[in-house]
Design a protein around this motif. Structure first.
Motif, PDB file in Angstrom:
ATOM      1  N   GLY A   4      43.175  77.325  29.938  1.00  2.37           N
ATOM      2  CA  GLY A   4      43.178  75.876  30.106  1.00  2.37           C
ATOM      3  C   GLY A   4      41.869  75.255  29.673  1.00  2.37           C
ATOM      4  N   THR A  22      43.669  69.318  30.540  1.00  2.00           N
ATOM      5  CA  THR A  22      43.377  67.888  30.503  1.00  2.00           C
ATOM      6  C   THR A  22      43.369  67.426  29.058  1.00  2.00           C
ATOM      7  N   THR A  57      48.687  66.318  30.653  1.00  2.00           N
ATOM      8  CA  THR A  57      47.651  66.675  31.611  1.00  2.00           C
ATOM      9  C   THR A  57      48.262  67.105  32.936  1.00  2.00           C
ATOM     10  N   THR A 103      46.001  76.795  36.091  1.00  2.00           N
ATOM     11  CA  THR A 103      44.908  76.495  35.182  1.00  2.00           C
ATOM     12  C   THR A 103      45.036  75.033  34.746  1.00  2.00           C
ATOM     13  N   GLN A 104      43.917  74.328  34.764  1.00  2.00           N
ATOM     14  CA  GLN A 104      43.931  72.893  34.470  1.00  2.00           C
ATOM     15  C   GLN A 104      43.952  72.653  32.967  1.00  2.00           C
ATOM     16  N   VAL A 156      48.073  70.698  36.096  1.00  2.00           N
ATOM     17  CA  VAL A 156      47.761  72.097  36.387  1.00  2.00           C
ATOM     18  C   VAL A 156      48.980  72.910  35.965  1.00  2.00           C
ATOM     19  N   ARG A 159      54.371  73.126  35.478  1.00  2.00           N
ATOM     20  CA  ARG A 159      53.169  72.300  35.565  1.00  2.00           C
ATOM     21  C   ARG A 159      53.341  71.250  36.645  1.00  2.00           C
TER      22      ARG A 159
END
Length: 115
Positions: free
Chosen positions: A9, A112, A90, A109-110, A92, A38
């Protein structure tokens, strides 16, 4: 028992790409389905892409044509290639696996997408 560990990520600009990895360990032979969900802030967790128990792949309509799910059975790893990323991607991202009614989740896992 199965453990799922995600990586890959980060922060990317709109239109960019990222690849997520999910490595499974433990009783990986027992996994029926495996893929990615997500969860965006204030929203419910949603399916992104999934290898089903029959080996087919399911994609959410919102990612079709942009995301590709793949796997390396020798490494017990699934990958999510994400292209043409949008701000609305966007979230997680969580790796998912299941054996019958037992569900396994990674830690998340982020991702963005922002300029």
């Amino acid at each position: 028992q199965v453990q799922l560990v995600e990586s890959g990520g980060g922060l990317v600009q709109p239109g960019g790409s990222l690849r997520l990895s999910c490595a499974a360990s433990g009783s990986t032979f027992s996994i029926d389905a495996m893929g990615w969900f997500r969860q965006a802030p204030g929203k419910q967790r949603e399916l992104v892409a999934l290898f089903t128990s029959s080996g087919s792949i399911i994609y959410a309509d919102s990612v079709k044509g942009r995301y590709t799910l793949s796997r390396d059975n020798a490494k017990s790893t699934v990958y999510l290639q994400m292209n043409s990323l949008k701000p609305e991607d966007t979230a997680v991202y969580y790796c998912y696996g299941n054996r019958r009614t037992i569900v396994y989740w990674g830690q998340g896992t982020q991702v963005t997408v922002s300029s």
